[in-house]
Design an enzyme around this catalytic site. Structure first.
Site, PDB file in Angstrom:
ATOM      1  N   GLY A 111       0.740  -1.105  -0.011  1.00 16.89           N
ATOM      2  CA  GLY A 111       0.027   0.125  -0.026  1.00 16.89           C
ATOM      3  C   GLY A 111       0.847   1.351   0.042  1.00 16.89           C
ATOM      4  CG  ASP A 112      -1.054   4.888  -0.783  1.00 19.85           C
ATOM      5  OD1 ASP A 112      -1.621   4.797   0.462  1.00 19.85           O
ATOM      6  OD2 ASP A 112      -1.731   5.300  -1.787  1.00 19.85           O
ATOM      7  CG  PHE A 113       3.235   7.427   2.731  1.00 22.92           C
ATOM      8  CD1 PHE A 113       4.072   6.855   3.449  1.00 22.92           C
ATOM      9  CD2 PHE A 113       3.902   8.197   1.375  1.00 22.92           C
ATOM     10  CE1 PHE A 113       5.507   6.862   2.994  1.00 22.92           C
ATOM     11  CE2 PHE A 113       4.812   8.022   1.159  1.00 22.92           C
ATOM     12  CZ  PHE A 113       5.956   7.424   1.992  1.00 22.92           C
TER      13      PHE A 113
ATOM     14  CG  HIS B 112      15.752  11.986   2.395  1.00 24.86           C
ATOM     15  ND1 HIS B 112      17.011  11.837   2.097  1.00 24.86           N
ATOM     16  CD2 HIS B 112      14.922  10.722   1.885  1.00 24.86           C
ATOM     17  CE1 HIS B 112      17.220  10.557   1.762  1.00 24.86           C
ATOM     18  NE2 HIS B 112      16.027   9.940   1.588  1.00 24.86           N
TER      19      HIS B 112
END
Length: 578
Positions: free
Chosen positions: A461-463, A480
């Protein structure tokens, strides 16, 4: 920065001293040591302490901190001449106004060889004009070091040990004679590939060794400006020379039959003559000889007996070397090298040169090319030595002691290298790794190799999919990559998923607030050119965390100029658990 940060560092330093002795610490501090050199150093040196500089408001506060860390609080202080002079020189402050003391505090439980935490203290009461000095020193940890004592300091032996340290990448970094205890202190900067988590080391010799100290403090003459600039302009040649050596598998050709081991010399094979080496690599003999001369100047190979040997630095370009940096060389000499050719576009527009050159961002570009994606993931793992001290962080050690066990969530955890180290160090912890689908498969392999597969879950998945209910959350070299807006969103996703008691550990390089040299400054330019992200100061990260409803409690140094930031919800008192 507050005295709470000093307390956290005292805890971490005492734990480090308990866990290490001379034989275990030297290979971490000087990774290039061969067996013979290690035996020699272990025979003559004793690991005696780890040191840090703290800034309590008064002596009573320091005694309370020591007691809170399980350390004796009644050790009498003495004056510290060397550190006082270094602080005065570094901050252009009158030495007489710096009341620096030293306490050698015994660390219980260190076995038959007593070891200490050497606590330098400079009182900084509320409102003191020394606050900027204290903030700078807490950030940069100039005085934090590991110390080894030479009990029988014969002059010839002292010179020989200094030369041996220099041969393995340690560089002189000041020193002095302390007349109060009649001892000579020689400071060194640790090699760039040190895995000990400390940037400096001290060699202590009882007595007044003026000749050895003078030789140690002698600085090379500065180069003329034109020569300095010319050397700087050839940096691209160095990048390509290293990348070409890796592509040609030159290190493997120098040692075709050797399986490198971290406890053995990196070049046990006989020197290889140029003709044989050209045949093995399929290269032009004269052209290869030119490359070898340049690599010898860089310390990658060394000429010997009409041939060449591989050095400890060059061994890291082997694919089978422990901690191999070959993927990093191929990445920096390949896609990122080409995008740096368009750096002017990034500087003029603020847009990533990579996107301008390839027509898409580097995450999408790599995701569409499985071979390139794998190389990128392996290049990230090539810097994994910065992870070595992470499992000992108090947030993780506290989680590992919870009666019901605890869960560590690694957000965008790459190939699982960091989480595998944490789970290996703490067998009672469980893990959840969130990543892109192709990276999850790589993480499964890493966990299986580490023997942790049965204690880890994998989420593709993603954040926005950060798993809820963890006890410690890891965010390693993620922020970063993104601008501030995206970072705040990522941190909010983490904060929403974190229970009230949970800790967040963020691993990043910190830009020095005072502009002092740092790898973070170079990576800041790299992020601008290739990703569109940036490196940040500790205060900048503190502001981003605050926007997500989190407090930055402290940060501690890691190898390779990295740092580990510790954050929590402000409503939860430090150390509280449900």
């Amino acid at each position: 920065m507050t005295t709470e940060d000093d307390t956290s560092r005292l805890h971490a330093t005492a734990d480090f001293v308990r866990r290490h002795d001379t034989a275990t610490l030297l290979p971490l501090l000087l990774p290039g040591l061969d067996t013979t050199a290690l035996r020699s150093l272990t025979r003559h040196l004793r690991f005696v302490h780890a040191a840090l500089l703290v800034f309590p408001p008064d002596p009573a506060a320091l005694r309370a901190d020591l007691a809170a860390c399980g350390l004796p609080a009644d050790v009498l202080p003495g004056p510290s001449t060397v550190v006082r002079e270094r602080l005065a020189d570094r901050h252009h402050h009158p030495a007489a106004a710096l009341d620096v003391t030293i306490r050698r505090v015994p660390v219980p439980g260190t076995g038959p060889t007593p070891r200490t935490v050497e606590v330098f203290a400079l009182p900084v009461p509320p409102g003191s004009g020394l606050r900027p000095l204290a903030d700078h020193e807490r950030t940069h940890q100039h005085e934090a070091h590991l110390a080894f004592e030479l009990p029988d300091p014969e002059p010839v032996l002292l010179r020989g040990l200094c030369a041996l340290l220099a041969d393995h990448g340690a560089t002189p970094d000041g020193g002095g004679h302390n007349p109060h205890e009649d001892g000579t202190v020689l400071y060194f900067t640790a090699p760039a590939d040190s895995r000990a988590g400390y940037r400096r080391l001290e060699l202590y010799a009882p007595g007044d060794h003026r000749a050895a100290l003078a030789a140690h403090l002698a600085a090379p003459a500065p180069r003329p400006p034109a020569e300095t600039l010319l050397r700087l302009l050839t940096g691209a040649w160095t990048t390509q020379a290293l990348a070409v050596a890796a592509r040609l598998r030159l290190p493997e050709a120098l040692e075709p039959a050797e399986a490198l081991r971290p406890d053995e010399a990196p070049h046990p094979a006989a020197p290889v003559d140029p003709a044989t080496l050209a045949h093995r690599t399929g290269t032009h003999p004269r052209a290869l000889a030119t490359l070898l001369r340049y690599l010898a100047m860089l310390g990658v190979v060394t000429p010997e007996d009409d041939g060449h040997r591989l050095t400890a630095v060059g061994a890291l370009l082997r694919e089978d070397a422990p901690g191999s940096m070959r993927p990093l060389a191929l990445m920096y000499g390949g896609p990122f090298y080409r995008s740096f050719g368009a750096l002017d576009h990034a500087v003029r527009t603020g847009e990533p040169a990579f996107d301008h050159l390839y027509g898409e961002n580097h995450f999408d570009h790599f995701a569409r090319d499985p071979e390139l994606a794998e190389l990128f993931d392996r290049s990230m793992a090539a810097s994994a030595r910065m992870f070595d001290p992470v499992p000992a962080h108090p947030a993780l050690t506290a989680a590992a002691r919870l009666p019901a066990g605890a869960t560590v969530v690694d957000v965008a955890g790459g190939n699982g290298e960091l989480l595998a180290r944490v789970l290996t160090a703490h067998p009672r912890l469980r893990g959840i790794l969130l990543e892109r689908p192709h990276a999850v498969e790589a993480a499964r392999r890493t966990m299986a190799e580490a023997g942790c597969a049965d204690r880890c879950e994998y989420r593709a998945g993603d954040f926005a999919d950060v798993p809820e209910g963890g006890d410690v959350y890891l965010l390693s070299r993620v922020l970063h990559d993104w601008d501030d807006r995206r970072c705040r969103a990522i941190l909010r996703h983490c904060a929403r998923a974190m229970p009230a008691h949970a800790d967040l550990l963020v691993l990043e390089r910190l830009l020095p607030a005072d502009g002092s040299p740092s790898l973070a400054t170079a990576w800041d330019l790299h992020m601008l050119c290739n990703v569109g992200g940036r490196e940040r100061t500790a205060d900048h990260y503190g502001a981003l965390l605050a926007a997500a409803g989190l407090d930055l409690l402290a940060h501690s140094p890691l190898p390779l100029d990295a740092a580990l930031l510790h954050a929590r919800r402000p409503a939860t008192p430090p150390g509280a658990r449900p």
